[in-house]
Write a protein that holds these residues in place. Structure first.
Motif, PDB file in Angstrom:
ATOM      1  N   VAL A 127       0.888  -1.159   0.000  1.00 42.83           N
ATOM      2  CA  VAL A 127       0.000   0.000   0.000  1.00 42.83           C
ATOM      3  C   VAL A 127       0.924   1.207   0.000  1.00 42.83           C
ATOM      4  CG1 VAL A 127      -1.747   1.282   1.284  1.00 42.83           C
ATOM      5  CG2 VAL A 127      -1.795  -1.216   1.276  1.00 42.83           C
ATOM      6  N   SER A 128       0.699   2.145  -0.898  1.00 39.53           N
ATOM      7  CA  SER A 128       1.606   3.285  -1.004  1.00 39.53           C
ATOM      8  C   SER A 128       1.520   4.192   0.224  1.00 39.53           C
ATOM      9  CB  SER A 128       1.299   4.103  -2.257  1.00 39.53           C
ATOM     10  OG  SER A 128       0.117   4.866  -2.076  1.00 39.53           O
ATOM     11  N   HIS A 129       2.601   4.885   0.477  1.00 39.48           N
ATOM     12  CA  HIS A 129       2.661   5.834   1.584  1.00 39.48           C
ATOM     13  C   HIS A 129       1.614   6.937   1.384  1.00 39.48           C
ATOM     14  CE1 HIS A 129       4.454   8.060   4.867  1.00 39.48           C
ATOM     15  NE2 HIS A 129       4.524   9.115   4.101  1.00 39.48           N
ATOM     16  N   ASP A 130       1.458   7.390   0.148  1.00 35.71           N
ATOM     17  CA  ASP A 130       0.471   8.444  -0.127  1.00 35.71           C
ATOM     18  C   ASP A 130      -0.947   7.982   0.180  1.00 35.71           C
ATOM     19  OD1 ASP A 130       2.350  10.338  -0.867  1.00 35.71           O
ATOM     20  OD2 ASP A 130       2.255   9.795  -2.993  1.00 35.71           O
ATOM     21  N   ALA A 131      -1.255   6.724  -0.137  1.00 33.54           N
ATOM     22  CA  ALA A 131      -2.588   6.198   0.154  1.00 33.54           C
ATOM     23  C   ALA A 131      -2.834   6.153   1.656  1.00 33.54           C
ATOM     24  CB  ALA A 131      -2.765   4.807  -0.451  1.00 33.54           C
ATOM     25  N   GLY A 163     -11.512  11.521  11.503  1.00 28.10           N
ATOM     26  CA  GLY A 163     -12.087  12.641  12.236  1.00 28.10           C
ATOM     27  C   GLY A 163     -12.791  13.647  11.349  1.00 28.10           C
ATOM     28  N   THR A 164     -12.882  13.364  10.043  1.00 29.43           N
ATOM     29  CA  THR A 164     -13.608  14.257   9.142  1.00 29.43           C
ATOM     30  C   THR A 164     -15.034  13.737   8.964  1.00 29.43           C
ATOM     31  OG1 THR A 164     -13.050  13.072   7.091  1.00 29.43           O
ATOM     32  CG2 THR A 164     -11.451  14.717   7.883  1.00 29.43           C
ATOM     33  N   ASP A 165     -15.845  14.514   8.270  1.00 29.87           N
ATOM     34  CA  ASP A 165     -17.222  14.098   8.004  1.00 29.87           C
ATOM     35  C   ASP A 165     -17.286  12.919   7.031  1.00 29.87           C
ATOM     36  OD1 ASP A 165     -18.235  16.024   9.690  1.00 29.87           O
ATOM     37  OD2 ASP A 165     -18.460  17.503   8.096  1.00 29.87           O
ATOM     38  N   GLU A 166     -16.219  12.724   6.237  1.00 29.66           N
ATOM     39  CA  GLU A 166     -16.210  11.647   5.254  1.00 29.66           C
ATOM     40  C   GLU A 166     -14.888  10.864   5.329  1.00 29.66           C
ATOM     41  OE1 GLU A 166     -17.430  12.764   1.318  1.00 29.66           O
ATOM     42  OE2 GLU A 166     -18.736  14.321   2.111  1.00 29.66           O
ATOM     43  N   PRO A 167     -14.707  10.060   6.382  1.00 30.86           N
ATOM     44  CA  PRO A 167     -13.466   9.288   6.469  1.00 30.86           C
ATOM     45  C   PRO A 167     -13.382   8.260   5.342  1.00 30.86           C
ATOM     46  CG  PRO A 167     -14.998   8.623   8.191  1.00 30.86           C
ATOM     47  CD  PRO A 167     -15.600   9.810   7.503  1.00 30.86           C
ATOM     48  N   LEU A 168     -12.190   8.068   4.852  1.00 32.17           N
ATOM     49  CA  LEU A 168     -11.964   7.103   3.776  1.00 32.17           C
ATOM     50  C   LEU A 168     -11.886   5.689   4.335  1.00 32.17           C
ATOM     51  CD1 LEU A 168      -9.153   9.004   1.821  1.00 32.17           C
ATOM     52  CD2 LEU A 168     -11.602   8.903   1.272  1.00 32.17           C
ATOM     53  N   SER A 169     -12.164   4.736   3.471  1.00 29.21           N
ATOM     54  CA  SER A 169     -11.985   3.334   3.828  1.00 29.21           C
ATOM     55  C   SER A 169     -10.497   3.024   3.882  1.00 29.21           C
ATOM     56  CB  SER A 169     -12.640   2.426   2.789  1.00 29.21           C
ATOM     57  OG  SER A 169     -14.016   2.655   2.741  1.00 29.21           O
ATOM     58  N   ARG A 170     -10.142   1.994   4.622  1.00 30.87           N
ATOM     59  CA  ARG A 170      -8.759   1.554   4.714  1.00 30.87           C
ATOM     60  C   ARG A 170      -8.219   1.284   3.314  1.00 30.87           C
ATOM     61  NH1 ARG A 170      -6.729  -3.737   4.930  1.00 30.87           N
ATOM     62  NH2 ARG A 170      -8.853  -4.492   4.988  1.00 30.87           N
ATOM     63  N   PRO A 171      -7.006   1.774   3.006  1.00 31.27           N
ATOM     64  CA  PRO A 171      -6.461   1.508   1.674  1.00 31.27           C
ATOM     65  C   PRO A 171      -6.174   0.016   1.476  1.00 31.27           C
ATOM     66  CG  PRO A 171      -4.845   2.662   3.036  1.00 31.27           C
ATOM     67  CD  PRO A 171      -6.114   2.577   3.826  1.00 31.27           C
ATOM     68  N   LEU A 172      -6.246  -0.409   0.244  1.00 31.53           N
ATOM     69  CA  LEU A 172      -6.037  -1.815  -0.081  1.00 31.53           C
ATOM     70  C   LEU A 172      -4.721  -1.995  -0.813  1.00 31.53           C
ATOM     71  CD1 LEU A 172      -9.640  -2.588  -1.367  1.00 31.53           C
ATOM     72  CD2 LEU A 172      -8.689  -3.033   0.922  1.00 31.53           C
ATOM     73  N   ILE A 173      -4.273  -3.214  -0.900  1.00 27.38           N
ATOM     74  CA  ILE A 173      -3.057  -3.511  -1.635  1.00 27.38           C
ATOM     75  C   ILE A 173      -3.189  -2.950  -3.047  1.00 27.38           C
ATOM     76  CG2 ILE A 173      -1.685  -5.385  -2.652  1.00 27.38           C
ATOM     77  CD1 ILE A 173      -2.437  -7.027  -0.145  1.00 27.38           C
ATOM     78  N   GLY A 174      -2.168  -2.230  -3.471  1.00 30.24           N
ATOM     79  CA  GLY A 174      -2.163  -1.634  -4.800  1.00 30.24           C
ATOM     80  C   GLY A 174      -2.575  -0.176  -4.802  1.00 30.24           C
ATOM     81  N   ASP A 175      -3.187   0.283  -3.703  1.00 30.97           N
ATOM     82  CA  ASP A 175      -3.567   1.705  -3.622  1.00 30.97           C
ATOM     83  C   ASP A 175      -2.334   2.553  -3.461  1.00 30.97           C
ATOM     84  OD1 ASP A 175      -6.234   1.098  -3.810  1.00 30.97           O
ATOM     85  OD2 ASP A 175      -6.659   1.373  -1.688  1.00 30.97           O
TER      86      ASP A 175
END
Length: 58
Positions: free
Chosen positions: A33-37, A46-58
């Motif tokens: 998983v990339s550092h940027d992902a 802590g935001t109104d729209e938290p992202l899902s956990r990054p997956l392999i290849g992100d």
């Protein structure tokens, strides 16, 4: 000073070697998983729209 031991006070060379071998196999196989992902994901906490956990290849 607190005399109680923590998980960092003992070393298991066999367990560390096994963990290193698994990590190296993941890198060799491209299971990363990339550092940027990861940064995007953590910044969304802590935001109104938290992202899902990054997956392999992100």
């Amino acid at each position: 000073m607190d005399p109680r031991k923590t998980l960092f006070d003992s070393v298991d060379p066999e367990a560390e070697a096994a963990a290193d071998a698994r990590a190296e196999a993941d890198v060799e196989a491209g299971r990363l998983v990339s550092h940027d992902a990861v940064k995007r994901w953590v910044r969304s906490w802590g935001t109104d729209e938290p992202l899902s956990r990054p997956l392999i290849g992100d």
